[in-house]
Enzyme design. Structure first.
Site, PDB file in Angstrom:
ATOM      1  N   HIS A 213      11.245  -7.298  -6.473  1.00  0.00           N
ATOM      2  CA  HIS A 213      11.376  -5.866  -6.763  1.00  0.00           C
ATOM      3  C   HIS A 213      10.381  -5.445  -7.856  1.00  0.00           C
ATOM      4  CE1 HIS A 213      13.806  -2.493  -8.874  1.00  0.00           C
ATOM      5  NE2 HIS A 213      13.135  -1.975  -7.850  1.00  0.00           N
TER       6      HIS A 213
HETATM    7 CA    CA Z   1       8.297  -5.495  -3.755  1.00  0.00          CA
END
Ligand code: CA
Ligand code: ZLS
Ligand code: ZN
Length: 393
Positions: free
Chosen positions: A184
């Protein structure tokens, strides 16, 4: 075979610095800066340097880094000494200031130079875009998306992407940040949490308990408070192990297509972390070089100024393949280059198979089980579509 030529009226710039690539995080550490040397060697062996403007990246200055990072943190980063004994295993009782010196973010010789060269390349790329001197600017040494204002995180110390986007914002009203690293893009998301001039979208493996950094759920979309202009401007696409090229392309094209329609960015910053490829030492997906590259191709087709950043990527031969293919897409010579690796490439033995596009079987033997049911992907598309109703360009 015809030579790689410079596309008429179209400029690709390539920003790197060999001094960055010689640094070491430690013997067992998965981040290997020499993967940049391997990538460049393959890119040059294909003759692509003749079709680009090539620049040696300079080091970013303290003031440039201070556009995002706190001076306390930069001062510490500039003065800490490497650890005399590399600490490879988890330290039970760490004394970590700014999260520096643990096993993920070790203190190594020349750390500050490494960081400032990474950010320098990203900033050079952003300036080329701002002054309209490049259509696509490439900074494979950048893409270190986890670094925070006053904290190192996940192999990242300086957030070159944030610093580069801040530069873009001096000329561009709206910037779209896209992140295809398997992790992320939390640092970039957080940095632009309260502005509606940057929209961030990250595709990543999501498992809050077992996969770093544990953030980026589908409904984490920016400040919940509607008064905050940044509300709804963070898009997250949480995925499970084993996603394939076909599924990823469907998601990427649908979601990025709708975001561009709605948000109407004037520039795109794409983080091309190669740890989303099959066979990555840390990754979990089944993406091939073609599927990863299709994301770059899709962004190029948007016909907007584009920066390509590197990022993760822990199986160097596959990193080199992906970033070579993606450089060819930027230039527009992907149809012209041979899928067979050039025989004369230095480091040729690193690649095992002599193709730019190894099959899943060649990479893995047994492909990883796909844990992404079609229904779940449809739900993700629907959530994002509904979220975008709140976004106004
Ligand atoms: Ca990513
Ligand atoms: O996105 O999972 C973690 C954190 C820990 C578990 C691992 N231990 C060592 C530290 C505490 C919770 N960290 C991740 C960070 C992943 C960063 C990705 C960066 C990016 O690709 C952008 C550039 C992590 N995953 C794997 C490791 N760390 C890791 C694996 C193997 C080793 C060797 C060196 C060090 C300790 C043994 C290490 C870390
Ligand atoms: Zn990563």
């Amino acid at each position: 075979e015809s030579a790689i030529t410079r596309p008429k009226g179209y400029t690709v710039s390539f920003h790197c610095n060999p001094d960055m690539e010689k640094h070491h995080f430690g013997m067992t550490h998965p981040m290997k800066p020499w993967r940049l040397t391997l990538s460049k060697s393959l890119i040059y062996s294909y003759g692509m340097s003749f079709a680009m403007d090539n620049y040696i990246a300079r080091a970013a200055t303290y003031e440039e880094l201070a556009d995002f990072h706190s001076t306390d943190y930069l001062d510490f980063l500039g003065t800490v000494l490497p650890e005399p004994v590399p600490r490879d295993l988890e330290n039970q009782n760490p004394d970590l200031r700014f999260n520096l010196g643990g096993s993920d973010c070790p203190l190594f010789e020349g750390l500050y130079d490494y960081c400032s060269l990474s950010a320098g390349g990203a900033l050079d790329a952003a300036r080329k875009i701002c002054y309209k001197q490049s259509d696509i600017a490439i900074a494979w040494g950048g893409g270190l998306h986890h670094a925070k204002k006053a904290e190192a995180s996940g192999f990242c110390y300086i957030n070159d992407i944030v610093v580069a986007i801040l530069q873009l914002l001096r000329f561009h009203p709206r910037v779209l940040y896209i992140d295809i690293d398997v992790h992320h893009g939390d640092g970039v998301e957080e940095a632009f949490f309260s502005t509606d001039r940057v929209m961030t979208v990250s595709f990543h493996k999501y498992d809050p308990n077992n996969f770093f950094p544990g953030t980026g759920a589908l409904d984490d979309n920016g400040p919940k408070n509607e008064q905050n202009p940044g509300a709804h401007h963070a898009v997250n696409v949480p995925l499970n192990d084993g996603i394939t090229d076909e599924q990823y392309d469907m998601l990427f094209n649908t979601i990025v297509g709708r975001i561009v329609e709605r948000f109407r960015p004037t520039a795109i910053a794409l983080q091309c972390g190669a740890d989303s490829l099959a066979g990555d030492r840390l990754g979990r997906f089944n993406l091939q070089v073609q599927g990863h590259g299709a994301c770059v191709e899709f962004c190029k087709k948007m016909n907007l100024p584009l920066i390509l950043f590197g990022g993760g990527g822990y199986t160097p031969r596959n990193v080199a393949r992906a970033w070579t293919y993606e450089t060819s897409i930027a230039i527009g010579c992907q149809e012209k280059i041979s899928p067979m690796l050039p025989q004369h490439a230095p480091w040729r033995q690193q690649f095992r198979q002599d193709t730019l596009f190894p099959t899943l079987e060649q990479i893995l033997g047994e492909p990883r089980q796909n844990r992404n049911p079609q229904k779940r992907l449809q739900d993700i598309v629907q959530h994002v579509t509904e979220q975008l109703r709140f976004v106004q360009a």
